[in-house]
Structure formats: structure tokens, C-alpha cells
Design an enzyme around this catalytic site. Structure first.
Site, PDB file in Angstrom:
ATOM      1  N   CYS A   1      87.254 135.270  38.707  1.00  0.00           N
ATOM      2  CA  CYS A   1      86.273 135.522  37.654  1.00  0.00           C
ATOM      3  C   CYS A   1      87.012 136.137  36.470  1.00  0.00           C
ATOM      4  O   CYS A   1      88.241 136.129  36.424  1.00  0.00           O
ATOM      5  CB  CYS A   1      85.143 136.419  38.144  1.00  0.00           C
ATOM      6  SG  CYS A   1      85.697 138.040  38.734  1.00  0.00           S
ATOM      7  N   THR A   2      86.305 136.695  35.519  1.00  0.00           N
ATOM      8  CA  THR A   2      86.931 137.187  34.297  1.00  0.00           C
ATOM      9  C   THR A   2      87.863 138.362  34.559  1.00  0.00           C
ATOM     10  O   THR A   2      89.046 138.338  34.216  1.00  0.00           O
ATOM     11  CB  THR A   2      85.864 137.600  33.270  1.00  0.00           C
ATOM     12  OG1 THR A   2      84.966 136.507  33.071  1.00  0.00           O
ATOM     13  CG2 THR A   2      86.517 137.987  31.947  1.00  0.00           C
TER      14      THR A   2
END
Length: 326
Positions: A175-176
Site C-alpha cells: 500500500c502507500t
């Protein structure tokens, strides 16, 4: 300072006013979320104030050692980016609505950015992007599966319909910044998946650490701030935001006939109410721009060059500080 940590904080309601007092007393602003499962948020202040907060969270009397090892990222801004200080109580620091997912008790295997390529290139590993569809649309890792979710809570449905612990023996997720895939890894373990991996520090740490010529990430990474997206070396990307619907826009989006700067884009072309409000906002911005000399001719170019150089210097200072804290 951006921080998150899954930790056992059953006393989060008692911690809330103490943490707020500590931050407000030092001029720190931003938002921190406290929940029984941990802490998450981003705040800003002077270097001395942020250092004091980092020490307080990692070894202060209220949190003890419960936040040791938190994922922390430092960055530098030319001006205070927040209006006020908020410490919020929530049921979760990242909303999945799956009580069986508890990263403080069980979590997948962390994979350092420099080891990530070797893992995701294996044929026996299923690679899953845990972010939402508008984020994936800007960029993702090669061969990654896109769950096409609108929110993180929908990830449970994707697992139910597309992944099988009997078939998918090894699952790697990203994810980020690391928080969503960390919780997703705990969820998959609770559902019987044998080996679950997740990228430590997320895409941002990967883009900061792995040389571009070795990268397996294609496109840009969406970020939830005024930069909109970043590329390798965490350099500001090309994406912009639609001011009507807040959807990130690529150069192709901006070339679409439905795109009107500050008013509409291909993703909200049928929403006239949003367009009307955005058009008025754009009109006011243009009027303000005409009143400023720095928006015209050579002055505009010089101002843009100065801003770009300042941004580059801030990014380099951030990279140096993050390297020193690791």
C-alpha cells in the site's frame, strides 16, 4: 511527522487529552488518531517540538514502550500545513471492520524494499495491491492484482471472492505507507492463508530506497497531500486533482474533452452540482491570480523556479533525516 503503529492501547480514551495537551503546548498541529489498536496520523511543528513528540510517544510515561518500532516518516514544509491540532478517538486507526484482524497479535512477514523485487518476481507468489481504484490507476507494481475497491472496507469482499487459502499459498501485499497492507496481512492470516508478506514502509519507502533502474513500480504513487503524486526519489509527480470531485488526474485525463481546469474532469462529467460549485471557486482563483504580479510573465517563471528549488531542497532534507532515523 507521519506515524502509525499497531499497538495495544485499551486506555486510548485516557491518553487522548494528555496527548492533545502535549502537542498544543508545543505549537504542534495536525491530526492524530487513537484507537484500541494503536495510533495513526500526521502532525507538524518546529523541529524541536516534533523531536519532543517523537520521544514522548516512544518512551514517555503515558505510552511507555508500546509505540517502540512505530513507522515514522519525517518531511519538511515551508509553512505550517495544518490549521489546528486534533486528537481523535476511533474504533480503528485504519477502517476495515474486521475484528479478527489484529496486527498487534498476528501480522504477515515484513519485506524490506531492497528485498521486494526478488519476492514479487517469484511465480508462486500472488501480488495484491490493497489500495483503492483511484490510487491504483496512477501507478502500481508490475503483475499486481487490482481489487478495484472504493474503500478499504471492501477488501474483505475481494478476499472472499478472489483469493483462496488452499490455492494461494503465498500472498504479497503493498500500500502507500504500509498501514493498510499490515492490517490486510493480519486479516489474511485469520482466514487461514499460510504465508503472507507485506512491503515494509509501503510504496513510499520503496520509491525512496530502490534505484529507478531497478524499480518494478510503474507510474506514480498517489499521496494524500498537496503533491497529489510522487515518483522515484519521492519527487513530485505529474498528477493533479480535479477540484470538483477530488479524483487524481493523469495527463490523459487532462487531455480529455470533459476536462475543464478547476471545474470538471472525465470522472465527474455528469455531476452538474459539483461543476457549478467548482466553477465559482475557479473564477475566484483566477481573479485573485490576476491581482498578483507573480502570476504573470517572467515573474511567474521565476517564482515557479524558486518554488521548485525549495521543494527539491525540502525533499533532500527529508530523505537525509529519514535515513538518520532508520
Amino acid at each position: 511527522m507521519a506515524i502509525y503503529k499497531f499497538a495495544d492501547l485499551p486506555d486510548c480514551a485516557e491518553l487522548q487529552p494528555r496527548l492533545a495537551k502535549f502537542c498544543c503546548g508545543r505549537g504542534i498541529k495536525g491530526t492524530l488518531i487513537l484507537a484500541p489498536e494503536g495510533i495513526n496520523g500526521t502532525v507538524a511543528g518546529t523541529e524541536q517540538a516534533i523531536d519532543a513528540l517523537a520521544d514522548y510517544l516512544s518512551a514517555g510515561p503515558d505510552f511507555g514502550s508500546r509505540l517502540v518500532g512505530a513507522e515514522i516518516k519525517f518531511s519538511i514544509a515551508s509553512a505550517m500545513p495544518f490549521l489546528r491540532m486534533k486528537v481523535r478517538l476511533k474504533p480503528e486507526i485504519v477502517t476495515l471492520r474486521a475484528p479478527e484482524a489484529n496486527p498487534a497479535k498476528a501480522v504477515g512477514t515484513y519485506v524490506e524494499p531492497e528485498d521486494w523485487n526478488g519476492l514479487i518476481e517469484r511465480n508462486d507468489v500472488v501480488l495484491v495491491d490493497t489500495r483503492n481504484d483511484y490510487e491504483v490507476g496512477l501507478g502500481t507494481f508490475q503483475r499486481a492484482l487490482d481489487p478495484a475497491t472504493k474503500s478499504f472496507t471492501e477488501f474483505k469482499d475481494y478476499v472472499e471472492t478472489h483469493l483462496d487459502p488452499a490455492r494461494d499459498k503465498k500472498v504479497a501485499m503493498f500500500c502507500t505507507g504500509g498501514i493498510r497492507c499490515e492490517k490486510a496481512s493480519s486479516y489474511l492470516l485469520s482466514k487461514g492463508f499460510e504465508e503472507v508478506f507485506h512491503l515494509k514502509g509501503g510504496i513510499l519507502k520503496y520509491l525512496e530506497t530502490v534505484p529507478q533502474e531497478q524499480s518494478r513500480f510503474a507510474g506514480e504513487c498517489f499521496v494524500f497531500d498537496e503533491r497529489v503524486s510522487v515518483g522515484h526519489g519521492l519527487v513530485e509527480g505529474d498528477a493533479t486533482l480535479c477540484r470538483a470531485c477530488r479524483h487524481p488526474l493523469t495527463s490523459a485525463d487532462r487531455a480529455d474533452p470533459a476536462y475543464v481546469e478547476g471545474v470538471s474532469c472525465p470522472h465527474c462529467s455528469g455531476d452538474s452540482a459539483k461543476h457549478q460549485a467548482a466553477a465559482e471557486r475557479q473564477k475566484q482563483m483566477e481573479l485573485a491570480s490576476k491581482r498578483g504580479a507573480a502570476h504573470m510573465g517572467d515573474d511567474a517563471a521565476a517564482a515557479a523556479a524558486r518554488a521548485k528549488e525549495q521543494k527539491r531542497q525540502r525533499a533532500e532534507a527529508s530523505r537525509q533525516r529519514n535515513a538518520g532515523s532508520s
